[in-house]
Scaffold this motif. Sequence first.
Motif, PDB file in Angstrom:
ATOM      1  N   SER B 217       0.823  -1.203   0.000  1.00  0.00           N
ATOM      2  CA  SER B 217       0.000   0.000   0.000  1.00  0.00           C
ATOM      3  C   SER B 217       0.866   1.266   0.000  1.00  0.00           C
ATOM      4  CB  SER B 217      -0.909  -0.019   1.231  1.00  0.00           C
ATOM      5  OG  SER B 217      -1.641   1.183   1.306  1.00  0.00           O
ATOM      6  N   ARG B 218       1.883   1.267   0.840  1.00  0.00           N
ATOM      7  CA  ARG B 218       2.765   2.449   0.886  1.00  0.00           C
ATOM      8  C   ARG B 218       3.458   2.671  -0.455  1.00  0.00           C
ATOM      9  NH1 ARG B 218       5.778   1.725   6.793  1.00  0.00           N
ATOM     10  NH2 ARG B 218       3.933   2.131   8.051  1.00  0.00           N
ATOM     11  N   LEU B 219       3.915   1.586  -1.053  1.00  0.00           N
ATOM     12  CA  LEU B 219       4.602   1.711  -2.342  1.00  0.00           C
ATOM     13  C   LEU B 219       3.646   2.225  -3.413  1.00  0.00           C
ATOM     14  CD1 LEU B 219       7.369   1.258  -3.562  1.00  0.00           C
ATOM     15  CD2 LEU B 219       6.760  -1.132  -3.943  1.00  0.00           C
ATOM     16  N   PHE B 220       2.435   1.704  -3.386  1.00  0.00           N
ATOM     17  CA  PHE B 220       1.427   2.124  -4.367  1.00  0.00           C
ATOM     18  C   PHE B 220       1.163   3.628  -4.242  1.00  0.00           C
ATOM     19  CE2 PHE B 220      -2.939   2.916  -5.681  1.00  0.00           C
ATOM     20  CZ  PHE B 220      -2.984   2.297  -6.918  1.00  0.00           C
ATOM     21  N   ARG B 223       4.200   5.839  -5.186  1.00  0.00           N
ATOM     22  CA  ARG B 223       4.386   5.953  -6.643  1.00  0.00           C
ATOM     23  C   ARG B 223       3.331   6.856  -7.261  1.00  0.00           C
ATOM     24  NH1 ARG B 223       5.967  -0.360  -7.486  1.00  0.00           N
ATOM     25  NH2 ARG B 223       8.168  -0.073  -8.014  1.00  0.00           N
ATOM     26  N   LYS B 224       2.104   6.741  -6.785  1.00  0.00           N
ATOM     27  CA  LYS B 224       1.040   7.600  -7.334  1.00  0.00           C
ATOM     28  C   LYS B 224       1.367   9.067  -7.092  1.00  0.00           C
ATOM     29  CE  LYS B 224      -1.869   4.818  -9.241  1.00  0.00           C
ATOM     30  NZ  LYS B 224      -1.953   4.867 -10.728  1.00  0.00           N
ATOM     31  N   LEU B 226       4.320  10.376  -6.707  1.00  0.00           N
ATOM     32  CA  LEU B 226       5.430  10.773  -7.583  1.00  0.00           C
ATOM     33  C   LEU B 226       4.940  10.955  -9.015  1.00  0.00           C
ATOM     34  CD1 LEU B 226       8.377   8.518  -6.308  1.00  0.00           C
ATOM     35  CD2 LEU B 226       7.903  10.908  -5.781  1.00  0.00           C
ATOM     36  N   GLN B 227       4.074  10.055  -9.464  1.00  0.00           N
ATOM     37  CA  GLN B 227       3.559  10.177 -10.831  1.00  0.00           C
ATOM     38  C   GLN B 227       2.734  11.449 -10.991  1.00  0.00           C
ATOM     39  OE1 GLN B 227       1.728   6.255 -11.203  1.00  0.00           O
ATOM     40  NE2 GLN B 227       3.348   5.583 -12.590  1.00  0.00           N
TER      41      GLN B 227
END
Lengths: 81, 248
Positions: B217-220, B223-224, B226-227
């Motif tokens: 969840s944290r990675l998701f 990344r969102k 950052l995107q």
Amino acid sequence: MKLSDTTLMLFHDGELDAERARRVRAGRLVDPSVGARLEALAELGDAVRAWALRRDTRGGELGRFCSRALRRDDAPGRGDR
Amino acid sequence: MARSSALSARRAPPRRRALGPEWCAPVSQLPVNTRPPPASNRTDRAAESERDRELILRAQRGDKPAFAELVARHQRRAFAIAFGLLRSEEDASEIVQEAFLRVYRGLDTFNGTASFFTWLYRIVKNLSIDLMRRPAWQRELADELSGEQVDALLLSRLSAQDPEHSLRRRELASVVGDAIDALPAYHRAVIVMREVEGMSYEEMAEAAGVSKGTIMSRLFHARKKLQRALFARYVEHTERLPAEADER
């Protein structure tokens, strides 16, 4: 078949099981947007690594950053987002 | 490289330890800043962890060849982590030797609640950070490389054959850096562990002391974010282009 962003992230990170990974590979063949979304994840990773290298080559900044970022006290408890 | 020799010259006496060659063979130069390999599958990882546990049990009973095998299995990854932080082969090699020495001394304290690699990873990371915190280490690196040299080094390492691509990545890295700085610490940590160090979700969960689901969840979300930051910069850039053309 709609592939979620989470599924594509897991595929990108090599964390999907074989069957679901096969479905993503099949989806990539029939839906160009799947490839584009995966490419976006790869580009983001490249940019993060380039950033890390820049910080790293400027006087150990990455070390100070990691020291702060990985300090256990900074992390919230289980289940936090 | 000049930096390596300068770094080693300032430390006296050198921190070489008495780890025998049968424990720690020379680590060949590793490619840096390459995309991390995808995590191996769960079956392989489970088998690797099981083999590590067997070797640790034997090493705890004084079986030196078992410890030598542990070193052989993990020294390249340990070196890669240290080198990724320190950017010096010599410093990274010393850190790896020191880390395995600490592992050897602390074998009796290893209870198997985390994987062997997670334990080793924490030791390598902490030793590397301790070294980088030394004022002399930071001063000398800053003295040795001017801003232009750093950029030249960066460009040559990224993609020397395609300057346009390199410039684009440098621009991206700058934007990503701003976005990463704006992330909460626990999001920054997962991004670095995954993208820079190539750790699997399981390794990150063990290192951070949270569940794999939380890591995912944290990675998701990281990344969102950052995107979104990259997209905002892209929109800003494309909106500026017509105005710049009018000015010309």
